[in-house]
Design an enzyme around this catalytic site. Structure first.
Site, short mmCIF file in Angstrom:
data_model
loop_
_atom_site.label_atom_id
_atom_site.label_comp_id
_atom_site.label_asym_id
_atom_site.label_seq_id
_atom_site.Cartn_x
_atom_site.Cartn_y
_atom_site.Cartn_z
N ARG A 127 0.82 -1.21 0.00
CA ARG A 127 0.00 0.00 0.00
C ARG A 127 0.86 1.27 0.00
O ARG A 127 0.64 2.17 -0.79
CB ARG A 127 -0.93 -0.01 1.22
CG ARG A 127 -1.86 1.18 1.25
CD ARG A 127 -2.82 1.12 2.41
NE ARG A 127 -2.10 1.14 3.68
CZ ARG A 127 -2.69 1.10 4.86
NH1 ARG A 127 -3.99 1.04 4.93
NH2 ARG A 127 -1.97 1.13 5.96
N ARG A 140 3.73 -1.83 14.73
CA ARG A 140 2.26 -1.73 14.82
C ARG A 140 1.66 -3.09 15.15
O ARG A 140 0.70 -3.18 15.93
CB ARG A 140 1.68 -1.19 13.50
CG ARG A 140 1.87 0.33 13.36
CD ARG A 140 1.84 0.79 11.91
NE ARG A 140 0.57 0.58 11.25
CZ ARG A 140 0.43 0.60 9.92
NH1 ARG A 140 1.47 0.83 9.13
NH2 ARG A 140 -0.76 0.39 9.39
P1 AP5 Z 1 -7.18 -1.46 5.04
O1 AP5 Z 1 -8.62 -1.62 4.78
O2 AP5 Z 1 -6.58 -0.10 4.93
O3 AP5 Z 1 -6.80 -2.11 6.46
P2 AP5 Z 1 -6.91 -1.47 7.89
O4 AP5 Z 1 -7.22 -2.60 8.81
O5 AP5 Z 1 -7.85 -0.30 7.90
O6 AP5 Z 1 -5.38 -1.06 8.03
P3 AP5 Z 1 -4.69 0.24 8.58
O7 AP5 Z 1 -3.26 0.14 8.19
O8 AP5 Z 1 -5.41 1.47 8.20
O9 AP5 Z 1 -4.84 -0.06 10.11
P4 AP5 Z 1 -4.06 0.48 11.29
O10 AP5 Z 1 -4.87 -0.07 12.39
O11 AP5 Z 1 -2.61 0.19 11.35
O12 AP5 Z 1 -4.09 2.04 11.01
P5 AP5 Z 1 -4.92 3.24 11.59
O13 AP5 Z 1 -5.10 4.21 10.52
O14 AP5 Z 1 -6.11 2.78 12.37
O15 AP5 Z 1 -6.39 -2.49 4.10
C1 AP5 Z 1 -4.97 -2.53 4.06
C2 AP5 Z 1 -4.52 -2.91 2.64
O16 AP5 Z 1 -4.97 -4.23 2.36
C3 AP5 Z 1 -5.13 -2.01 1.55
O17 AP5 Z 1 -4.19 -1.81 0.56
C4 AP5 Z 1 -6.34 -2.83 1.05
O18 AP5 Z 1 -6.64 -2.54 -0.28
C5 AP5 Z 1 -5.83 -4.25 1.22
N1 AP5 Z 1 -6.90 -5.23 1.48
C6 AP5 Z 1 -8.01 -5.06 2.28
N2 AP5 Z 1 -8.76 -6.17 2.30
C7 AP5 Z 1 -8.11 -7.09 1.52
C8 AP5 Z 1 -8.39 -8.44 1.15
N3 AP5 Z 1 -9.46 -9.09 1.58
N4 AP5 Z 1 -7.50 -9.06 0.33
C9 AP5 Z 1 -6.38 -8.42 -0.13
N5 AP5 Z 1 -6.07 -7.12 0.17
C10 AP5 Z 1 -6.92 -6.48 1.00
O19 AP5 Z 1 -3.89 3.81 12.68
C11 AP5 Z 1 -2.67 4.42 12.30
C12 AP5 Z 1 -1.94 4.94 13.53
O20 AP5 Z 1 -2.76 5.95 14.17
C13 AP5 Z 1 -1.67 3.92 14.64
O21 AP5 Z 1 -0.47 3.20 14.41
C14 AP5 Z 1 -1.60 4.83 15.87
O22 AP5 Z 1 -0.35 5.48 15.95
C15 AP5 Z 1 -2.67 5.87 15.58
N6 AP5 Z 1 -4.00 5.49 16.12
C16 AP5 Z 1 -5.13 5.24 15.41
N7 AP5 Z 1 -6.15 4.92 16.21
C17 AP5 Z 1 -5.65 4.97 17.47
C18 AP5 Z 1 -6.22 4.71 18.76
N8 AP5 Z 1 -7.50 4.33 18.91
N9 AP5 Z 1 -5.41 4.84 19.84
C19 AP5 Z 1 -4.12 5.23 19.73
N10 AP5 Z 1 -3.52 5.48 18.53
C20 AP5 Z 1 -4.29 5.35 17.43
#
Ligand code: AP5
Length: 182
Positions: A127, A140
């Site tokens: 990605r 992560r």
């Molecule tokens: P995608 O749908 O983007 O997956 P996701 O689970 O949403 O992954 P993220 O990387 O966004 O999750 P994250 O939890 O690390 O990040 P977040 O933004 O919450 O899919 C990923 C990829 O796979 C895409 O390319 C998609 O096309 C592909 N894909 C999807 N389904 C598929 C399938 N079935 N087959 C094949 N490919 C597929 O958090 C980021 C940062 O923010 C954290 O590290 C932290 O620092 C902070 N943060 C966010 N929320 C909090 C919180 N509540 N508390 C503290 N810190 C926080």
């Protein structure tokens, strides 16, 4: 309807949320997207959050809880909401319980997307978001196992978790989720 989408980084929370918000006519609240918007706009919150996000660590609970508490007060959350990436720690889960309790609202379900670790790494490296480099991804995943897994156990004790296989075709996963909520 109030739903939580939980799953390791790359498990497809954001991908599935796009469909689920339409299906259930609820607002998608992604803490990751909200934080990235703050980073992009160089807000006070964004400046504080960025260093944690770059390292793949959780942003401090208080900042996240305040952000979500404020956001859920908005008009578009009246019909319910889909939490993507929150709660991610036990203090966040307990704060959410308190928030919902005060409004006499109930959580409908927690959807856990299960994907093997090597598949997660492959997806994220493919990605290329700012925090999608190998070192940050590994951190992560470690943070997820250490700090977010207890949240799943917390909800499992309430018999509230729908365990979904998050591998395979995206529409098939969506159907599994919808079926589990019927
Ligand atoms: P995608 O749908 O983007 O997956 P996701 O689970 O949403 O992954 P993220 O990387 O966004 O999750 P994250 O939890 O690390 O990040 P977040 O933004 O919450 O899919 C990923 C990829 O796979 C895409 O390319 C998609 O096309 C592909 N894909 C999807 N389904 C598929 C399938 N079935 N087959 C094949 N490919 C597929 O958090 C980021 C940062 O923010 C954290 O590290 C932290 O620092 C902070 N943060 C966010 N929320 C909090 C919180 N509540 N508390 C503290 N810190 C926080």
């Amino acid at each position: 309807m109030i739903l939580i989408l939980i799953g390791a980084p790359g498990s497809g929370k954001g991908t599935q949320a796009k469909y689920l918000k339409e299906r259930y006519k609820i607002t998608h609240l992604s803490t990751g997207d909200m934080l990235r918007e703050n980073v992009g706009n160089a807000t006070k919150l964004g400046k504080k959050a960025n260093e944690y996000m770059q390292r793949g660590e959780l942003v401090p609970d208080k900042l996240i809880i305040d952000m979500i508490a404020k956001r859920t007060l908005k008009e578009d959350c009246k019909n319910g909401f889909l939490l993507d990436g929150f709660p991610r720690s036990l203090p966040q889960a307990k704060a959410l319980d308190e928030m919902l309790g005060k409004k006499e609202l109930e959580l409908d379900a927690v959807i856990n997307l299960i994907v093997p670790e090597e598949e997660l790494v492959r997806r994220l490296l493919g990605r290329g978001r700012a925090d999608d480099n190998e070192e940050t991804i590994r951190n992560r995943l470690k943070v997820f196992n250490e700090q977010t897994s207890p949240v799943l156990d917390y909800y499992r004790k309430q018999n509230n978790v729908k365990e979904i296989n998050g591998t395979g075709a995206i529409p098939k996963i969506r159907e599994q989720i919808i079926k589990s909520l019927a």
